[in-house]
Design a protein around this motif. Structure first.
Motif, PDB file in Angstrom:
ATOM      1  N   ASP A  57     -44.806 -14.028 -33.409  1.00 45.39           N
ATOM      2  CA  ASP A  57     -43.536 -13.846 -34.140  1.00 45.39           C
ATOM      3  C   ASP A  57     -42.428 -13.363 -33.209  1.00 45.39           C
ATOM      4  O   ASP A  57     -41.247 -13.726 -33.396  1.00 45.39           O
ATOM      5  N   ALA A  58     -42.765 -12.543 -32.224  1.00 50.09           N
ATOM      6  CA  ALA A  58     -41.749 -11.977 -31.331  1.00 50.09           C
ATOM      7  C   ALA A  58     -41.166 -13.034 -30.407  1.00 50.09           C
ATOM      8  O   ALA A  58     -39.966 -13.003 -30.075  1.00 50.09           O
ATOM      9  N   GLY A  59     -41.979 -13.968 -29.971  1.00 53.22           N
ATOM     10  CA  GLY A  59     -41.504 -14.986 -29.032  1.00 53.22           C
ATOM     11  C   GLY A  59     -41.197 -14.392 -27.674  1.00 53.22           C
ATOM     12  O   GLY A  59     -41.337 -13.177 -27.441  1.00 53.22           O
ATOM     13  N   VAL A  60     -40.739 -15.234 -26.769  1.00 52.24           N
ATOM     14  CA  VAL A  60     -40.475 -14.773 -25.404  1.00 52.24           C
ATOM     15  C   VAL A  60     -39.376 -13.725 -25.389  1.00 52.24           C
ATOM     16  O   VAL A  60     -39.473 -12.701 -24.702  1.00 52.24           O
ATOM     17  N   SER A  61     -38.344 -13.918 -26.175  1.00 50.76           N
ATOM     18  CA  SER A  61     -37.222 -12.968 -26.151  1.00 50.76           C
ATOM     19  C   SER A  61     -37.652 -11.601 -26.675  1.00 50.76           C
ATOM     20  O   SER A  61     -37.286 -10.570 -26.109  1.00 50.76           O
ATOM     21  N   GLY A  62     -38.445 -11.586 -27.755  1.00 49.40           N
ATOM     22  CA  GLY A  62     -38.912 -10.314 -28.297  1.00 49.40           C
ATOM     23  C   GLY A  62     -39.842  -9.590 -27.332  1.00 49.40           C
ATOM     24  O   GLY A  62     -39.785  -8.360 -27.207  1.00 49.40           O
ATOM     25  N   LEU A  63     -40.687 -10.344 -26.634  1.00 53.07           N
ATOM     26  CA  LEU A  63     -41.581  -9.735 -25.650  1.00 53.07           C
ATOM     27  C   LEU A  63     -40.789  -9.204 -24.464  1.00 53.07           C
ATOM     28  O   LEU A  63     -41.120  -8.154 -23.900  1.00 53.07           O
ATOM     29  N   ALA A  64     -39.754  -9.932 -24.085  1.00 49.15           N
ATOM     30  CA  ALA A  64     -38.899  -9.466 -22.987  1.00 49.15           C
ATOM     31  C   ALA A  64     -38.173  -8.186 -23.390  1.00 49.15           C
ATOM     32  O   ALA A  64     -38.032  -7.248 -22.592  1.00 49.15           O
ATOM     33  N   ASP A  65     -37.720  -8.125 -24.651  1.00 47.82           N
ATOM     34  CA  ASP A  65     -37.064  -6.904 -25.138  1.00 47.82           C
ATOM     35  C   ASP A  65     -38.027  -5.713 -25.123  1.00 47.82           C
ATOM     36  O   ASP A  65     -37.610  -4.564 -24.991  1.00 47.82           O
ATOM     37  N   ALA A  66     -39.329  -6.025 -25.248  1.00 45.51           N
ATOM     38  CA  ALA A  66     -40.341  -4.964 -25.236  1.00 45.51           C
ATOM     39  C   ALA A  66     -40.722  -4.541 -23.827  1.00 45.51           C
ATOM     40  O   ALA A  66     -41.564  -3.655 -23.648  1.00 45.51           O
ATOM     41  N   GLY A  67     -40.131  -5.190 -22.809  1.00 48.34           N
ATOM     42  CA  GLY A  67     -40.344  -4.743 -21.438  1.00 48.34           C
ATOM     43  C   GLY A  67     -41.165  -5.674 -20.569  1.00 48.34           C
ATOM     44  O   GLY A  67     -41.461  -5.341 -19.415  1.00 48.34           O
ATOM     45  N   LEU A  68     -41.567  -6.843 -21.085  1.00 46.46           N
ATOM     46  CA  LEU A  68     -42.326  -7.786 -20.269  1.00 46.46           C
ATOM     47  C   LEU A  68     -41.374  -8.707 -19.518  1.00 46.46           C
ATOM     48  O   LEU A  68     -40.307  -9.083 -20.044  1.00 46.46           O
ATOM     49  N   SER A  69     -41.727  -9.063 -18.308  1.00 45.11           N
ATOM     50  CA  SER A  69     -40.919 -10.034 -17.577  1.00 45.11           C
ATOM     51  C   SER A  69     -41.030 -11.387 -18.265  1.00 45.11           C
ATOM     52  O   SER A  69     -41.982 -11.649 -19.019  1.00 45.11           O
ATOM     53  N   GLU A  70     -40.093 -12.257 -17.992  1.00 40.91           N
ATOM     54  CA  GLU A  70     -40.080 -13.547 -18.690  1.00 40.91           C
ATOM     55  C   GLU A  70     -41.351 -14.351 -18.401  1.00 40.91           C
ATOM     56  O   GLU A  70     -41.943 -14.945 -19.301  1.00 40.91           O
ATOM     57  N   GLY A  71     -41.786 -14.346 -17.145  1.00 39.47           N
ATOM     58  CA  GLY A  71     -42.997 -15.096 -16.793  1.00 39.47           C
ATOM     59  C   GLY A  71     -44.219 -14.566 -17.504  1.00 39.47           C
ATOM     60  O   GLY A  71     -45.035 -15.330 -18.034  1.00 39.47           O
ATOM     61  N   VAL A  72     -44.352 -13.223 -17.524  1.00 41.23           N
ATOM     62  CA  VAL A  72     -45.491 -12.612 -18.210  1.00 41.23           C
ATOM     63  C   VAL A  72     -45.400 -12.877 -19.708  1.00 41.23           C
ATOM     64  O   VAL A  72     -46.404 -13.182 -20.372  1.00 41.23           O
ATOM     65  N   ALA A  73     -44.196 -12.785 -20.261  1.00 42.61           N
ATOM     66  CA  ALA A  73     -43.998 -13.018 -21.699  1.00 42.61           C
ATOM     67  C   ALA A  73     -44.426 -14.432 -22.075  1.00 42.61           C
ATOM     68  O   ALA A  73     -45.090 -14.634 -23.107  1.00 42.61           O
ATOM     69  N   GLU A  74     -44.080 -15.410 -21.266  1.00 47.84           N
ATOM     70  CA  GLU A  74     -44.480 -16.791 -21.555  1.00 47.84           C
ATOM     71  C   GLU A  74     -45.995 -16.939 -21.519  1.00 47.84           C
ATOM     72  O   GLU A  74     -46.586 -17.620 -22.366  1.00 47.84           O
ATOM     73  N   SER A  75     -46.615 -16.298 -20.541  1.00 50.30           N
ATOM     74  CA  SER A  75     -48.080 -16.374 -20.421  1.00 50.30           C
ATOM     75  C   SER A  75     -48.760 -15.710 -21.613  1.00 50.30           C
ATOM     76  O   SER A  75     -49.705 -16.271 -22.197  1.00 50.30           O
ATOM     77  N   VAL A  76     -48.301 -14.513 -21.991  1.00 52.85           N
ATOM     78  CA  VAL A  76     -48.891 -13.786 -23.112  1.00 52.85           C
ATOM     79  C   VAL A  76     -48.700 -14.556 -24.413  1.00 52.85           C
ATOM     80  O   VAL A  76     -49.602 -14.642 -25.256  1.00 52.85           O
ATOM     81  N   LEU A  77     -47.515 -15.144 -24.569  1.00 51.81           N
ATOM     82  CA  LEU A  77     -47.254 -15.925 -25.778  1.00 51.81           C
ATOM     83  C   LEU A  77     -48.191 -17.134 -25.851  1.00 51.81           C
ATOM     84  O   LEU A  77     -48.711 -17.474 -26.924  1.00 51.81           O
TER      85      LEU A  77
END
Length: 778
Positions: free
Chosen positions: A656-676
């Motif tokens: 639900d958070a998506g890449v932008s929400g994960l980035a807002d939570a402190g993850l780098s964009e690359g890590v956010a994409e991988s986690v998503l």
């Protein structure tokens, strides 16, 4: 004898140009035949080159070499050192439990490096595609084969070598420090007199003067440490005043730091000139150290070295000690087995160690001899001085050890049943005749022939037969009418997860019961693997702070383990328990993984899921409501806590958070994409109640069907349906699209019926999914 003349294609693999006298004598045996070789030589005489010569001979013939190193730290050192082989076009691959195995790299490697424990694990799984590479080795080099005598690890090395010889019959080259009964090892490995070498003290690069110094033992163990430290400094002081160096071995990482601090003060009091504070270049170099305490200490010529330091800091300490900038170095025993870092004076300050699993234990005689062997710097000293500092009651024991050495004994008898069960579980033993053939390949059997009274050799085969009968009686092994042997489900699980047999039996009982999370934790804390854990007086208040009155009925040792596990689940292990917590946690995680496998094999997905969630929480300290995040690759403790703090607690929340929400939570964009991407592959389960009724008349019944649907990644699940808290039906299966469960709705005496469907994920640490429906009874 120049290296370039002996092995011209591999000259660049050696860090020197000429072989020494000891190495020259062994060259023909290593290079001119495929015969097994056994060589013992004093520490520091150049045994490593013999290992490298054996590897060169194997590589030259197009084969694969396996190097078995005694410690995991040494496997990593070999990876760095043997970049020289990589530069020559050969592949070196280290296989350890702390790294994910790359089967393709392992299969293609020319040189494999493992500890005995990892080699044991790999050979137990040799018939699986991931580990089939281990049976393709042409030469096994055993570094420090006198490890056979280690009470904890000796039997593992013994069975690994015997197993490899039965699986693929490689050449074996065994190297060791001096051992009085080298002939026993040679006979075991079928090394001939021509390929058995016993290099005596005359081959030591520097003579060794070894002795024992006693101290007056008091009632306070902390005061005793300082008494031993001052005794060690008394022994080192004359050499320090003559520009020599001293290496002092202590019992723990913390002790290296504390001893270094106290020594800086004491050296100042005694006015011993060892510091380098006037060396401004060194002062600048010291700023590069990661450890702040070490940064201050080295300027006074005192340092410490242990496995907890960064590789960068360890490398600098070793370099500065070799250069003489560090004059007194405190270390744990790891340094004695690994880096060749000699000193004019070596002192063993502590002969007793605190083992988190065993309590206070005596230092191994092998460790004592290995440490003292570091005394004397080739090319600088004519003699090295080695001292054991001990209580007067132990003095004669150590004097005898220094005078006569240590004969190598087999330690297989101590856990014969576990190893025999493992061989049967692997299928390398299929009948009674195989049992006796296996026995005759062990060092246990060879040593018993040499010392029949000590090993009761006439009754040895009967002892093994009794062990086999006990395995059958206890349900680990079964026989058929043709005297064939095979492992039961229990036997396979015990072997796969390296369990003590008593622990395996207890885990079977837990897995066939309806254990909750606390019951699982208690089963692990009470496991036989922890039966020597003790709680010191200073730890008992801390245990009570964690547990309150929980576990009051448990013995002190298991209750301490229980407290560490409970504290680890929310990251609140008290400081008093932290020194033992890491080792206990690592063993508990292994046991939890094993218990999860028991639940799985005994068809209890809910139990397997509970064990997986406990394992994840103990490992990471994440809260219960966020434990599902640990199912995502790349989300460990730090990221899980970070996401949890932002209200992202489940893989569904991640989606639900998506890449932008994960980035807002402190993850780098690359890590956010991988986690998503990981979260997208997780199961997304919902319960479809279908035509479930809202009410039913008393005395009537209706058969319904409830569907569990999955819009995400497929996974094994268990589905449990209860009515008013009483189990109605339970099923398990592989949830791809949907699974269904029959549910009967019966009009009963109750005013209403509450049906609950619980979906548990057997292989994943995800919280179970639950859904309820209430039916009125009219």
């Amino acid at each position: 004898m120049e290296v370039a003349e002996v092995v011209p294609e591999f000259a660049e693999a050696f860090p020197f140009d000429e072989f020494n006298e000891m190495q020259r004598e062994a060259v023909p045996a290593l290079l001119d035949s495929d015969a097994n070789v056994v060589a013992s030589a004093p520490t520091g005489s150049g045994k490593t080159a013999l290992a490298e010569l054996a590897i060169c001979q194997t590589l030259d013939a197009g084969g694969t070499a396996l190097f078995v190193a005694p410690l995991r730290a040494l496997t990593n050192e070999k990876e760095d050192e043997w970049e020289r082989f990589e530069d020559l076009g050969y592949s070196v691959y280290v296989v350890t439990g702390e790294r994910d195995l790359n089967p393709r790299r392992a299969e293609r490697a020319d040189v494999l490096v493992m500890t005995p424990e990892k080699a044991d694990s790999a050979t137990r799984k040799h018939d699986s595609p991931r580990y089939s590479f281990v049976t393709d080795v042409d030469c096994v080099v055993i570094d420090e084969v006198h490890l056979l005598d280690s009470e904890k690890r000796g039997s593992v090395l013994e069975v690994v070598v015997s197993r490899l010889r039965r699986l693929c019959d490689p050449r074996v080259v065994a190297l060791s420090a001096t051992m009085p009964n080298i002939d026993d090892v040679a006979e075991w490995l079928d090394a001939t007199p021509e390929t058995t070498f016993e290099f005596g003290d005359e081959y030591r690069p520097v003579d060794l003067h070894a002795g024992v110094r006693t101290y007056t033992h008091g009632d306070n163990p902390f005061a005793d440490k300082y008494r031993r430290l001052f005794t060690a400094l008394d022994l080192a002081e004359p050499h320090l005043r003559e520009d020599g160096q001293s290496l002092v071995f202590v019992s723990s990482r913390q002790d290296t730091v504390q001893a270094a601090k106290k020594t800086r003060d004491e050296i100042g009091e005694r006015d011993i000139p060892v510091g380098s504070r006037g060396d401004y270049e060194f002062h600048t170099d010291a700023e590069e150290l990661d450890n702040a305490t070490l940064r201050k200490s080295v300027l006074d010529g005192v340092a410490f070295h242990h496995a907890g330091l960064s590789t960068h800091d360890k490398n600098l300490v070793e370099e500065w000690f070799r250069e003489g900038k560090i004059r007194v170095l405190f270390s744990t025993s790891t340094l004695a087995w690994g880096v060749n870092l000699p000193a004019r004076c070596v002192v063993i300050r502590d002969t007793k160690l605190h083992d988190p699993l065993e309590g206070e234990v005596d230092m191994s005689p092998l460790d004592v001899l290995q440490m003292l062997g570091r005394a004397g710097r080739p090319g600088y000293d004519d003699v090295g001085y080695g001292w054991v500092v001990c209580d007067s009651s132990d003095a004669d024991k150590y004097r005898e050890l220094l005078r006569e050495g240590k004969e190598i004994e087999s330690r297989l008898d101590g856990n014969l049943a576990e190893h025999l069960n493992a061989e049967i579980a692997m299928g390398t033993i299929r009948g009674l005749g195989d049992v006796m053939e296996w026995l005759e390949t062990t060092f246990y059997y060879r040593r018993a022939q040499s010392a029949p009274d000590d090993y009761d050799f006439p009754n040895l085969k009967e002892r093994v037969r009794e062990t086999l009968d006990a395995l059958v009686e206890d349900g680990f092994v079964e026989t058929d009418d043709d005297l064939g042997l095979s492992a039961t489900r229990l036997g396979v699980l015990a072997s796969t997860y390296y369990l003590r047999l008593d622990t395996a039996r207890e885990f079977e009982a837990v897995a066939t019961d309806d254990a909750d999370a606390d019951g699982i934790l208690r089963a692990v804390a009470n496991a036989g693997e922890f039966d020597s854990v003790s709680a010191r007086q200073s730890e008992r208040d801390a245990i009570d702070r964690v547990l309150g009155h929980a576990g009051d009925e448990m013995d002190d040792g298991p209750r301490k383990v229980y407290a560490i596990l409970r504290g680890s689940m929310d990251g609140s292990v008290p400081p008093e328990l932290r020194s033992d917590a890491w080792v206990i946690k690592q063993n508990a995680l292994r046991l939890l993984a094993a218990l999860g496998a028991f639940f799985d094999r005994y068809d209890d997905p809910a139990g397997a899921n509970a064990a997986a969630r406990l394992e994840a929480r103990i490992d990471t300290g994440v809260p219960e409501d966020a434990v599902g995040l640990t199912a995502l690759d790349g989300v460990a403790a730090g990221r899980a806590h970070k996401l949890h703090d932002e209200g992202i607690e489940t893989p569904a929340d991640v989606r639900d958070a998506g890449v932008s929400g994960l980035a807002d939570a402190g993850l780098s964009e690359g890590v956010a994409e991988s986690v998503l991407g990981q979260a997208a592959g997780m199961p997304a389960v919902s319960v479809d109640w279908g035509d479930f009724p809202e009410s039913i008349a008393v005395g009537e019944n209706e058969m319904c069907e409830v569907a569990v649907r999955n819009d995400g990644g497929a996974t094994p699940v268990g589905v449990r349906v209860t009515v008013n808290g009483v189990e109605m039906t339970e099923t398990s299966g592989y949830l791809d699209d949907a699974v269904t469960a029959p549910v009967g709705v019966f009009g009963a005496d109750a005013d209403e019926l509450t049906f609950e469907v619980t979906v548990s994920f057997a292989d994943l640490p995800l919280l179970p999914v639950t859904d309820t429906r209430t039916v009125a009874v009219e």
